[in-house]
Enzyme design. Sequence first.
Site, PDB file in Angstrom:
ATOM      1  N   SER A   1       1.690  57.528  33.622  1.00  7.84           N
ATOM      2  CA  SER A   1       1.163  56.864  32.522  1.00  7.84           C
ATOM      3  C   SER A   1       2.345  56.531  31.678  1.00  7.84           C
ATOM      4  CB  SER A   1       0.061  57.577  31.675  1.00  7.84           C
ATOM      5  OG  SER A   1      -1.076  56.967  32.561  1.00  7.84           O
TER       6      SER A   1
ATOM      7  N   LYS B   1       3.465  53.002  31.371  1.00  7.31           N
ATOM      8  CA  LYS B   1       2.499  52.073  30.625  1.00  7.31           C
ATOM      9  C   LYS B   1       3.008  51.848  29.228  1.00  7.31           C
ATOM     10  CE  LYS B   1      -1.667  53.667  32.674  1.00  7.31           C
ATOM     11  NZ  LYS B   1      -2.638  54.836  32.577  1.00  7.31           N
TER      12      LYS B   1
ATOM     13  N   TYR C   1       1.874  47.888  39.598  1.00  8.87           N
ATOM     14  CA  TYR C   1       1.391  48.932  38.876  1.00  8.87           C
ATOM     15  C   TYR C   1       1.669  50.380  39.587  1.00  8.87           C
ATOM     16  CZ  TYR C   1      -1.639  52.525  36.647  1.00  8.87           C
ATOM     17  OH  TYR C   1      -2.263  53.564  35.956  1.00  8.87           O
TER      18      TYR C   1
ATOM     19  N   TYR D   1      -4.909  60.649  26.089  1.00  9.28           N
ATOM     20  CA  TYR D   1      -6.151  60.555  26.665  1.00  9.28           C
ATOM     21  C   TYR D   1      -7.038  61.114  25.262  1.00  9.28           C
ATOM     22  CZ  TYR D   1      -3.015  60.541  30.765  1.00  9.28           C
ATOM     23  OH  TYR D   1      -2.085  60.164  31.633  1.00  9.28           O
TER      24      TYR D   1
ATOM     25  N   VAL E   1       0.424  61.938  34.181  1.00 10.92           N
ATOM     26  CA  VAL E   1      -0.173  63.056  35.016  1.00 10.92           C
ATOM     27  C   VAL E   1       0.930  63.527  35.936  1.00 10.92           C
ATOM     28  CG1 VAL E   1      -2.699  62.164  35.040  1.00 10.92           C
ATOM     29  CG2 VAL E   1      -0.795  61.419  36.740  1.00 10.92           C
TER      30      VAL E   1
END
Length: 305
Positions: free
Chosen positions: A61, A64, A189, A241, A259
């Site tokens: 992530s 991102k 992705y 998160y 993760v």
Amino acid sequence: MKHVLDHIHGSALPATATGTVASYIPALAKADPSLLGIAVVTADGEVFSTGAAETRFTMQSISKVLALAYVTDRMRRRGCLLPGRAGAKRRSLQFHDPPGNQRCHKPFNPFINAGAIVVSGLMPGSTPEDKGARFRAFVGQLIGRDDVARDEEVYISEKATAARNRSIAWFLKELGILPGEVEETLDVYFRQCAVSVDALDLARIGAILCTDGMDPTRGVRLLAARTTRVIKSLMVTCGLYDGSGEFAVDVGIPAKSGVGGGIMASVRDRMGIGVYGPALDQHGNSSAGLEALRRLSEELDLRVL
Ligand code: GLU
């Protein structure tokens, strides 16, 4: 600084035992849960590290953040502003939460998978391979390496098991939000998530964010100042998160986790920090990495919130 990092490494290491490595992407389960690496790159370009700071892992992530920076900078040059399209609300914080706002046809948040997959669909290039390669070149520019690679095993493993991300992407398609063909966009992705870095690389990126887009070692602008502002604000509100609120209170700096076990953090005008510890807590954040950041923030008085 080296002494401080060594000391913090020693005291945060026991927290590795309180987490578990991610296994929903089967290849991630092979990581050694006992590892902890910490790296710092200061605003004037000094580099410090300790522990497993040069162990490679996948960005997951954290990619991102970079994908958003990459696409935002590129779209700004073409006169569009990305968060308008990918959303920037701190709405849902589980990384796999589904879609977005059916009324205005956009996902809520580019740091949550739905929004991130839309961002992947906006990447420049002709094929997923080409888009993935251009994204890796962009990451390489930021961290000063031209050998940024993808972890093939993790990439294939995620691609083979991503039922939830597939359903999110199809839902986005049905809502008319997802640019491009579904499997191709997902492929981009998965490629970006599997980009392989170490804690030092993350600290270098954090250092660029801390100086609003300048490379502290080379003195050149790598990201537009406004892009870094958008990104850091999102990192504060939803970089960890469902652990974001607690982190803001305990540590008080912009950060983004993945993760794969990495956390990238940035302290305005002072430093970028990268930590790696693949054992994750219940929110999917590196347990020892969080402990190290808590102690570092306390020890060096890093809090900006
Ligand atoms: N590639 C991962 C996924 O989409 C990223 C999740 C994360 O790091 O939070 O499930």
